[in-house]
Design an enzyme around this catalytic site. Structure first.
Site, PDB file in Angstrom:
ATOM      1  N   LEU A 118      40.292  24.542  40.615  1.00 55.78           N
ATOM      2  CA  LEU A 118      39.727  25.615  39.815  1.00 55.78           C
ATOM      3  C   LEU A 118      40.696  25.830  38.664  1.00 55.78           C
ATOM      4  O   LEU A 118      41.910  25.811  38.870  1.00 55.78           O
ATOM      5  CB  LEU A 118      39.601  26.908  40.621  1.00 55.78           C
ATOM      6  CG  LEU A 118      38.598  26.917  41.781  1.00 55.78           C
ATOM      7  CD1 LEU A 118      38.723  28.228  42.565  1.00 55.78           C
ATOM      8  CD2 LEU A 118      37.184  26.722  41.289  1.00 55.78           C
ATOM      9  N   ASP A 119      40.176  26.040  37.456  1.00 53.32           N
ATOM     10  CA  ASP A 119      41.103  26.246  36.351  1.00 53.32           C
ATOM     11  C   ASP A 119      41.824  27.584  36.519  1.00 53.32           C
ATOM     12  O   ASP A 119      41.443  28.422  37.340  1.00 53.32           O
ATOM     13  CB  ASP A 119      40.409  26.110  34.995  1.00 53.32           C
ATOM     14  CG  ASP A 119      39.364  27.182  34.738  1.00 53.32           C
ATOM     15  OD1 ASP A 119      39.621  28.353  35.054  1.00 53.32           O
ATOM     16  OD2 ASP A 119      38.294  26.849  34.210  1.00 53.32           O
ATOM     17  N   ALA A 120      42.884  27.768  35.745  1.00 53.62           N
ATOM     18  CA  ALA A 120      43.754  28.929  35.937  1.00 53.62           C
ATOM     19  C   ALA A 120      43.014  30.250  35.746  1.00 53.62           C
ATOM     20  O   ALA A 120      43.326  31.247  36.406  1.00 53.62           O
ATOM     21  CB  ALA A 120      44.949  28.852  34.989  1.00 53.62           C
ATOM     22  N   GLU A 121      41.998  30.268  34.878  1.00 53.94           N
ATOM     23  CA  GLU A 121      41.275  31.505  34.590  1.00 53.94           C
ATOM     24  C   GLU A 121      40.183  31.802  35.604  1.00 53.94           C
ATOM     25  O   GLU A 121      39.550  32.852  35.537  1.00 53.94           O
ATOM     26  CB  GLU A 121      40.663  31.444  33.180  1.00 53.94           C
ATOM     27  CG  GLU A 121      41.665  31.341  32.054  1.00 53.94           C
ATOM     28  CD  GLU A 121      42.165  29.906  31.864  1.00 53.94           C
ATOM     29  OE1 GLU A 121      41.408  28.982  32.218  1.00 53.94           O
ATOM     30  OE2 GLU A 121      43.292  29.739  31.383  1.00 53.94           O
ATOM     31  N   THR A 122      39.920  30.864  36.502  1.00 53.09           N
ATOM     32  CA  THR A 122      38.852  31.023  37.485  1.00 53.09           C
ATOM     33  C   THR A 122      39.444  31.389  38.842  1.00 53.09           C
ATOM     34  O   THR A 122      40.436  30.809  39.271  1.00 53.09           O
ATOM     35  CB  THR A 122      38.038  29.721  37.614  1.00 53.09           C
ATOM     36  OG1 THR A 122      37.457  29.412  36.349  1.00 53.09           O
ATOM     37  CG2 THR A 122      36.928  29.869  38.641  1.00 53.09           C
TER      38      THR A 122
END
Length: 268
Positions: free
Chosen positions: A107-111
């Site tokens: 999952l990307d850092a913002e998710t």
């Protein structure tokens, strides 16, 4: 079957399926299969290291060295066990386990949301690679008022710079009439990079917040952000059942057919 192995009811009891007496009842009732064959004889012996066992169609985890952890990844954390740029990574969530765990997909850092940590490489590959069709469910808070027509576009398909993509399912949860944004539920099996954010931007509704609520048969439930828990016996069985079905349904080398779909990408 093995004539020199361990009695089947003992194997089931050691795996935590049931007490030995209840396991014997399951066997007699024809609810246990070994290597695809129903077994009803109480004297049956198996090799726990090689036998493939299921009860009522649900796979049984025999290898007690395997560990399966659910994490509700908070935002601001990268999906890596060691980030070469010094950003907050997943190591802080694995300290209580002695096994070397690694994340299934990214999952990307913002998710935020559901991330699986395990030391089972074979299962991790099946869960992460889009060729096996394991779906993930996301809730996206997006800008603007999403219409039913936009939802239809998401399931019909949108064109991105790396090719067309369609959601397996899409559902509008809420849409504010005052311009406060909308909540959209998307179900996808794609592993393409930041795919949810790019799909929503392509239909004119950039993502404001994004959380993954479901991964295959696993549901995030009420697990708080930044917390972990081991999967239950039922959840482990569901994952193993899914993995066995996936490998029997996918043709050889199917995982290599789509060079755009790589399991190690940040998929949201």
């Amino acid at each position: 079957m093995s004539e020199t192995g361990v009695r089947l009811q003992k194997v089931l009891a050691n795996a935590g399926v049931a007490s030995r007496r209840v396991a014997e009842q399951l066997i007699v009732e024809g609810r246990v299969r070994v290597d695809g064959q129903v077994v009803t004889e109480l004297g049956t012996r198996v090799d726990p290291e090689t036998a493939v066992i299921d009860v009522d169609g649900t796979a049984v985890q025999l290898d007690q060295t395997k560990r399966y952890i659910m994490l509700n990844k908070p935002t601001g954390v990268v999906s890596s066990m060691k980030d070469d740029r010094g950003r907050p990574d997943l190591r802080r969530f694995t300290k209580e386990w002695t096994e070397r765990l690694y994340n299934v997909g990214r999952l990307d850092a913002e998710t935020s949301g559901l991330l699986v940590l395990t030391n089972d490489g074979e299962l991790a590959h099946i869960l992460a690679h889009p060729s096996f069709g394991v779906t993930k469910v996301y809730i996206a808070k997006v800008e603007g008022r999403v219409t039913p027509q936009t939802i239809a576009r998401l399931t019909k398909g949108v064109e991105l710079e790396d090719g067309p993509i369609a959601a397996d399912k899409a559902r509008l949860l809420t849409a504010s009439a005052e311009g406060g944004g909308s909540l959209v539920e998307l179900t996808l099996h794609s592993g393409r990079n930041r795919i949810v954010r790019r799909m929503m931007a392509a239909v004119g509704h950039p993502v404001v917040e994004l959380v993954r609520r479901q991964f295959g048969p696993l549901h995030l439930g009420t697990l708080p952000a930044g917390r972990t828990r081991e999967l239950t016996k039922v959840e482990r069985g569901a994952l193993l059942t899914l993995a066995r079905q996936a490998t029997s349904d996918v043709p050889p080398n199917a995982a290599e057919d789509d060079p755009r779909s790589r399991p190690d990408q940040e998929t949201t």
